[in-house]
Scaffold this motif. Sequence first.
Motif, PDB file in Angstrom:
ATOM      1  N   UNK A   1       0.827  -1.196   0.000  1.00  0.00           N
ATOM      2  CA  UNK A   1       0.000   0.000   0.000  1.00  0.00           C
ATOM      3  C   UNK A   1       0.864   1.249   0.000  1.00  0.00           C
ATOM      4  N   UNK A   2       0.234   2.337  -0.395  1.00  0.00           N
ATOM      5  CA  UNK A   2       0.896   3.637  -0.427  1.00  0.00           C
ATOM      6  C   UNK A   2       0.055   4.634   0.351  1.00  0.00           C
ATOM      7  N   UNK A   3       0.751   5.534   1.016  1.00  0.00           N
ATOM      8  CA  UNK A   3       0.123   6.700   1.614  1.00  0.00           C
ATOM      9  C   UNK A   3       0.787   7.913   0.974  1.00  0.00           C
ATOM     10  N   UNK A   4       0.374   9.080   1.364  1.00  0.00           N
ATOM     11  CA  UNK A   4       0.979  10.287   0.802  1.00  0.00           C
ATOM     12  C   UNK A   4       2.479  10.339   1.074  1.00  0.00           C
ATOM     13  N   UNK A   5       2.896   9.765   2.203  1.00  0.00           N
ATOM     14  CA  UNK A   5       4.285   9.873   2.646  1.00  0.00           C
ATOM     15  C   UNK A   5       5.138   8.632   2.466  1.00  0.00           C
ATOM     16  N   UNK A   6       4.535   7.480   2.163  1.00  0.00           N
ATOM     17  CA  UNK A   6       5.311   6.246   2.241  1.00  0.00           C
ATOM     18  C   UNK A   6       4.733   5.147   1.354  1.00  0.00           C
ATOM     19  N   UNK A   7       5.571   4.168   1.050  1.00  0.00           N
ATOM     20  CA  UNK A   7       5.160   2.917   0.413  1.00  0.00           C
ATOM     21  C   UNK A   7       5.492   1.820   1.406  1.00  0.00           C
ATOM     22  N   UNK A   8       4.532   0.936   1.659  1.00  0.00           N
ATOM     23  CA  UNK A   8       4.719  -0.069   2.703  1.00  0.00           C
ATOM     24  C   UNK A   8       4.212  -1.435   2.268  1.00  0.00           C
ATOM     25  N   UNK A   9       4.635  -2.424   3.028  1.00  0.00           N
ATOM     26  CA  UNK A   9       4.134  -3.782   2.906  1.00  0.00           C
ATOM     27  C   UNK A   9       3.562  -4.180   4.261  1.00  0.00           C
ATOM     28  N   UNK A  10       2.309  -4.593   4.269  1.00  0.00           N
ATOM     29  CA  UNK A  10       1.681  -5.149   5.456  1.00  0.00           C
ATOM     30  C   UNK A  10       1.789  -6.662   5.338  1.00  0.00           C
ATOM     31  N   UNK A  11       2.433  -7.290   6.289  1.00  0.00           N
ATOM     32  CA  UNK A  11       2.546  -8.744   6.333  1.00  0.00           C
ATOM     33  C   UNK A  11       1.636  -9.215   7.453  1.00  0.00           C
TER      34      UNK A  11
END
Length: 142
Positions: free
Chosen positions: A107-117
Amino acid sequence: MLTSQTTQQRCPCGSEKSFAFCCEPYIEGQKPAPTAEQLMRSRYTAFALGAIDYLIDTTVPEKRELIDRAIVAEQIQFTTWTGLTILNKEAGSKEDTQGVVEFEAAFETEDDQCILHERSSFYAKNGQWYYADGEVNVRSVA
């Protein structure tokens, strides 16, 4: 309510099927998800499309009161889900009453790209699968 354009698109869950022939019937309440994995995929899709009622309705009844609709709505508004990968599954078939699905959701937010495991637990009762809980880890990839 979902639009006809949404239903013609490829399903966000990554199945390669159209939304209309994948998660839409579950999210719209036409039929229950038949397996723990399909429930997990449809819940991912519900997060991607903002179907908050479905997320609440598919949580085990004893945990629904813990869900803050406003917080979920805010998370959905500021999050763009960009991909789902199923890593592992244990049980969770049509014949089972329990199942575990391990997955990664990008997922992406305005400030970051992340992985939820997450390693999620599911339970079935009277042919309906429910999300119970999960072991969650989020990491930044940007």
